[in-house]
Design a protein around this motif. Sequence first.
Motif, PDB file in Angstrom:
ATOM      1  N   ARG A   1       0.822  -1.210   0.000  1.00  0.00           N
ATOM      2  CA  ARG A   1       0.000   0.000   0.000  1.00  0.00           C
ATOM      3  C   ARG A   1       0.861   1.268   0.000  1.00  0.00           C
ATOM      4  NH1 ARG A   1      -5.373  -1.542   3.651  1.00  0.00           N
ATOM      5  NH2 ARG A   1      -6.564  -2.222   1.823  1.00  0.00           N
ATOM      6  N   VAL A   2       2.012   1.210   0.633  1.00  0.00           N
ATOM      7  CA  VAL A   2       2.932   2.357   0.576  1.00  0.00           C
ATOM      8  C   VAL A   2       3.612   2.420  -0.785  1.00  0.00           C
ATOM      9  CG1 VAL A   2       5.084   3.292   1.497  1.00  0.00           C
ATOM     10  CG2 VAL A   2       3.316   2.466   3.052  1.00  0.00           C
ATOM     11  N   MET A   3       4.053   1.293  -1.295  1.00  0.00           N
ATOM     12  CA  MET A   3       4.742   1.258  -2.586  1.00  0.00           C
ATOM     13  C   MET A   3       3.818   1.604  -3.748  1.00  0.00           C
ATOM     14  SD  MET A   3       7.241  -2.071  -2.033  1.00  0.00           S
ATOM     15  CE  MET A   3       8.034  -1.894  -3.632  1.00  0.00           C
ATOM     16  N   ALA A   4       2.493   1.538  -3.526  1.00  0.00           N
ATOM     17  CA  ALA A   4       1.526   1.887  -4.580  1.00  0.00           C
ATOM     18  C   ALA A   4       1.652   3.345  -5.005  1.00  0.00           C
ATOM     19  CB  ALA A   4       0.105   1.606  -4.101  1.00  0.00           C
ATOM     20  N   ILE A   5       2.270   4.174  -4.141  1.00  0.00           N
ATOM     21  CA  ILE A   5       2.477   5.576  -4.499  1.00  0.00           C
ATOM     22  C   ILE A   5       3.427   5.678  -5.693  1.00  0.00           C
ATOM     23  CG2 ILE A   5       3.346   7.788  -3.651  1.00  0.00           C
ATOM     24  CD1 ILE A   5       2.707   6.777  -0.803  1.00  0.00           C
TER      25      ILE A   5
ATOM     26  N   VAL B   1      21.641  11.172 -16.373  1.00  0.00           N
ATOM     27  CA  VAL B   1      21.260  11.942 -15.188  1.00  0.00           C
ATOM     28  C   VAL B   1      19.913  11.471 -14.653  1.00  0.00           C
ATOM     29  CG1 VAL B   1      20.731  14.257 -14.304  1.00  0.00           C
ATOM     30  CG2 VAL B   1      22.576  13.939 -15.969  1.00  0.00           C
ATOM     31  N   TYR B   2      18.979  11.243 -15.557  1.00  0.00           N
ATOM     32  CA  TYR B   2      17.631  10.817 -15.162  1.00  0.00           C
ATOM     33  C   TYR B   2      17.663   9.507 -14.383  1.00  0.00           C
ATOM     34  CZ  TYR B   2      12.915   8.870 -15.756  1.00  0.00           C
ATOM     35  OH  TYR B   2      11.698   8.293 -15.536  1.00  0.00           O
ATOM     36  N   ASP B   3      18.348   8.508 -14.926  1.00  0.00           N
ATOM     37  CA  ASP B   3      18.360   7.193 -14.291  1.00  0.00           C
ATOM     38  C   ASP B   3      19.202   7.166 -13.023  1.00  0.00           C
ATOM     39  OD1 ASP B   3      16.624   5.978 -16.027  1.00  0.00           O
ATOM     40  OD2 ASP B   3      18.171   5.176 -17.342  1.00  0.00           O
ATOM     41  N   VAL B   4      20.397   7.757 -13.086  1.00  0.00           N
ATOM     42  CA  VAL B   4      21.308   7.690 -11.942  1.00  0.00           C
ATOM     43  C   VAL B   4      20.742   8.452 -10.745  1.00  0.00           C
ATOM     44  CG1 VAL B   4      23.581   8.398 -11.106  1.00  0.00           C
ATOM     45  CG2 VAL B   4      23.372   7.247 -13.301  1.00  0.00           C
ATOM     46  N   SER B   5      20.030   9.530 -10.997  1.00  0.00           N
ATOM     47  CA  SER B   5      19.433  10.272  -9.883  1.00  0.00           C
ATOM     48  C   SER B   5      18.490   9.371  -9.079  1.00  0.00           C
ATOM     49  CB  SER B   5      18.679  11.493 -10.405  1.00  0.00           C
ATOM     50  OG  SER B   5      17.569  11.112 -11.217  1.00  0.00           O
ATOM     51  N   GLY B   6      17.718   8.538  -9.791  1.00  0.00           N
ATOM     52  CA  GLY B   6      16.817   7.624  -9.100  1.00  0.00           C
ATOM     53  C   GLY B   6      17.556   6.544  -8.343  1.00  0.00           C
ATOM     54  N   ASP B   7      18.610   5.980  -8.958  1.00  0.00           N
ATOM     55  CA  ASP B   7      19.393   4.941  -8.279  1.00  0.00           C
ATOM     56  C   ASP B   7      20.059   5.486  -7.017  1.00  0.00           C
ATOM     57  OD1 ASP B   7      18.787   3.031 -10.204  1.00  0.00           O
ATOM     58  OD2 ASP B   7      20.505   3.554 -11.461  1.00  0.00           O
ATOM     59  N   ALA B   8      20.566   6.708  -7.119  1.00  0.00           N
ATOM     60  CA  ALA B   8      21.210   7.319  -5.954  1.00  0.00           C
ATOM     61  C   ALA B   8      20.189   7.562  -4.841  1.00  0.00           C
ATOM     62  CB  ALA B   8      21.877   8.637  -6.357  1.00  0.00           C
ATOM     63  N   ALA B   9      19.001   8.027  -5.208  1.00  0.00           N
ATOM     64  CA  ALA B   9      17.960   8.269  -4.209  1.00  0.00           C
ATOM     65  C   ALA B   9      17.577   6.978  -3.500  1.00  0.00           C
ATOM     66  CB  ALA B   9      16.734   8.898  -4.882  1.00  0.00           C
ATOM     67  N   TYR B  10      17.429   5.897  -4.265  1.00  0.00           N
ATOM     68  CA  TYR B  10      17.082   4.603  -3.667  1.00  0.00           C
ATOM     69  C   TYR B  10      18.152   4.190  -2.655  1.00  0.00           C
ATOM     70  CZ  TYR B  10      15.617  -0.287  -3.334  1.00  0.00           C
ATOM     71  OH  TYR B  10      15.197  -1.496  -2.858  1.00  0.00           O
ATOM     72  N   PHE B  11      19.431   4.286  -3.066  1.00  0.00           N
ATOM     73  CA  PHE B  11      20.531   3.845  -2.208  1.00  0.00           C
ATOM     74  C   PHE B  11      20.578   4.636  -0.901  1.00  0.00           C
ATOM     75  CE2 PHE B  11      24.989   4.706  -0.962  1.00  0.00           C
ATOM     76  CZ  PHE B  11      25.311   3.442  -0.477  1.00  0.00           C
ATOM     77  N   PHE B  12      20.572   5.954  -0.996  1.00  0.00           N
ATOM     78  CA  PHE B  12      20.749   6.767   0.197  1.00  0.00           C
ATOM     79  C   PHE B  12      19.546   6.687   1.131  1.00  0.00           C
ATOM     80  CE2 PHE B  12      23.859   8.961  -2.619  1.00  0.00           C
ATOM     81  CZ  PHE B  12      24.983   8.750  -1.827  1.00  0.00           C
TER      82      PHE B  12
ATOM     83  N   ALA C   1      17.243   4.168   1.307  1.00  0.00           N
ATOM     84  CA  ALA C   1      17.138   2.822   1.872  1.00  0.00           C
ATOM     85  C   ALA C   1      18.205   2.576   2.938  1.00  0.00           C
ATOM     86  CB  ALA C   1      17.253   1.777   0.765  1.00  0.00           C
ATOM     87  N   LEU C   2      19.440   3.007   2.649  1.00  0.00           N
ATOM     88  CA  LEU C   2      20.525   2.795   3.613  1.00  0.00           C
ATOM     89  C   LEU C   2      20.307   3.608   4.880  1.00  0.00           C
ATOM     90  CD1 LEU C   2      23.239   1.524   4.303  1.00  0.00           C
ATOM     91  CD2 LEU C   2      24.352   3.444   3.149  1.00  0.00           C
ATOM     92  N   ALA C   3      19.908   4.862   4.720  1.00  0.00           N
ATOM     93  CA  ALA C   3      19.682   5.717   5.893  1.00  0.00           C
ATOM     94  C   ALA C   3      18.576   5.141   6.780  1.00  0.00           C
ATOM     95  CB  ALA C   3      19.326   7.138   5.446  1.00  0.00           C
TER      96      ALA C   3
ATOM     97  N   PHE D   1      10.621   2.345   1.156  1.00  0.00           N
ATOM     98  CA  PHE D   1      10.791   3.796   1.035  1.00  0.00           C
ATOM     99  C   PHE D   1      11.844   4.148  -0.011  1.00  0.00           C
ATOM    100  CE2 PHE D   1       9.027   3.882   5.512  1.00  0.00           C
ATOM    101  CZ  PHE D   1       7.815   4.455   5.135  1.00  0.00           C
ATOM    102  N   GLY D   2      12.852   3.296  -0.174  1.00  0.00           N
ATOM    103  CA  GLY D   2      13.835   3.518  -1.225  1.00  0.00           C
ATOM    104  C   GLY D   2      13.193   3.492  -2.599  1.00  0.00           C
ATOM    105  N   TYR D   3      12.262   2.570  -2.815  1.00  0.00           N
ATOM    106  CA  TYR D   3      11.556   2.475  -4.097  1.00  0.00           C
ATOM    107  C   TYR D   3      10.740   3.726  -4.382  1.00  0.00           C
ATOM    108  CZ  TYR D   3       7.758   1.207  -7.269  1.00  0.00           C
ATOM    109  OH  TYR D   3       6.833   1.210  -8.274  1.00  0.00           O
ATOM    110  N   VAL D   4       9.995   4.208  -3.395  1.00  0.00           N
ATOM    111  CA  VAL D   4       9.178   5.417  -3.590  1.00  0.00           C
ATOM    112  C   VAL D   4      10.077   6.621  -3.874  1.00  0.00           C
ATOM    113  CG1 VAL D   4       7.572   7.013  -2.481  1.00  0.00           C
ATOM    114  CG2 VAL D   4       7.299   4.545  -2.162  1.00  0.00           C
TER     115      VAL D   4
END
Length: 522
Positions: free
Chosen positions: A156-160, A186-197, A199-201, A214-217
């Motif tokens: 239900r959270v990932m549905a966002i 830039v488009y793709d890497v920005s998303g990968d970086a957001a997921y990593f940081f 999810a790890l945090a 939350f990393g996926y969203v």
Amino acid sequence: MAVPLALALGSTLASRTGGTVRDWLRAIFRRIRTILTPGESLIEQSVTGGIWLTLLNITGRAFQILTVVFLARLLDPRAFGIVGSAMLVITGLRRVSKLGLNDALIYNESENVDPYLNTVWVLNGSRGILLGGTLFVAAPGIAWFFSEPNIEPILRVMAIGPAILGLRNPSIVYFKKDLNFHKQFVYDVSGDAAYFFVALAYAMFDPTVWALAFGYVARNLVRTGFSFVLSGYRPWPSIDVARAAEMIDYGKWITASNVLNYVSNQGDDIFVSWLLGSSALGFYQLAYRLSNAPATELAHVVSQVSFPAYSKVQDDPETVRSAFYRTIRLSMFLVAPMAIGIALVTEPFVTGVLGEQWLPMVVPMQLLAMYGLLRGYLASFGSVWRATGNQDYLVKVQLLTIVLIAIPIYPAAVRYGISGVAMVIVAVYAFVMTPVDMYFAVEAIDGSFQRLAKEFAYPLPAAGVMGLVGLWIQRVITIAPLLEFVLLVVVGIVTYAVAVLAIESQIEWGIVDEIRELTSFI
């Protein structure tokens, strides 16, 4: 493409040995800018696009590996399996509802597709909102199907995510259509970086499955934002029924192919989660992801570059045929050593990097590395089918794959677990699907089956020599798993390079000439 880039930088440094450090740095930056700026010819644009996509996939894969390495230590396999099950559902609904709009715009011979973009934005936005709502409502039933109650709140959270992604700027199609892959980077890497940081945090604060959710969203939110930052076009909610019908008519085979591709590629994941549980899925998906990383990334690069490139010369069969053979040659040159090398280093990598809790994935990962070899070979087949107007081949191939895998997968899984599932996948592709795909490729380009088989076979002896040397090292040297992994990688690269040069001196392979030609454009 990373090798030609390194050679170019090396030659720049060599020519500047008499200058200052500042001169060297300026020369390097000038050379990099030249290399990464697309030329006017199609092949120069394709080479530059390939470099950008290689950089994209190296960077994206680095973030994914870092995510796996850190989170595998913080989370258990069941957490990965729960989110993996949720992602199976999300991906499935996206594939079923995909209209093939971007493919239709790339295939469109017109350079300017702006008149279509508002319609695309409305269709994609509506689809995303519908997907998000469906996932939210269906979450309890999906949790029941997988016998995993924790899937319900996670889903239900990932549905966002799909709802946000549906609103991205439709003009990103130009990144691929015009081979402007620096923006795609830039488009793709920005998303990968957001997921990593993200999810790890979160995992460091609360090491639970929510870190992955939350990393996926975050990834979808950041990519949607960057789609507007990277393009000056601003969509407006309006729809042109005639243009919508035109795009959907082209995309109908793409849609059907996406559905069947999902079932053939993720059907085994669904089956593992349903029959063997979330923990087994965690092992299986991570084994697949790591073992097929080179093939997946190569397939992404090849399809992103070759489809628009083939589409631009679709009226010249000889050019398409020649480009296809050369693409296969380069693909196999890269994939063959990677696949065999992954099978070789799996155990020391899993033990030394991920930890002993992940040891059940060793055998499946070794088996799936051979599947990665075949996937890397077949990576560009779909692009040439689409560019030559044979989208129906995609559907026929995927349908046959589904039938062949469905027959033996249950008894194999019951008897051998996830290793049995991996064996079925490898056997179906090795003995049936690869020859069938080759037959359809020959039909599409009016080519030669024998030529395709040769391009597949050329690098295998060199990769085999590399594998034998690695096995010998494992037999005679006993060191820490992480050191063994590093040693095998270094020795493997050197051995493969020497073996390739030896083979090239004896037969007319042509791979060295291909590398030289690519380097000349850099």
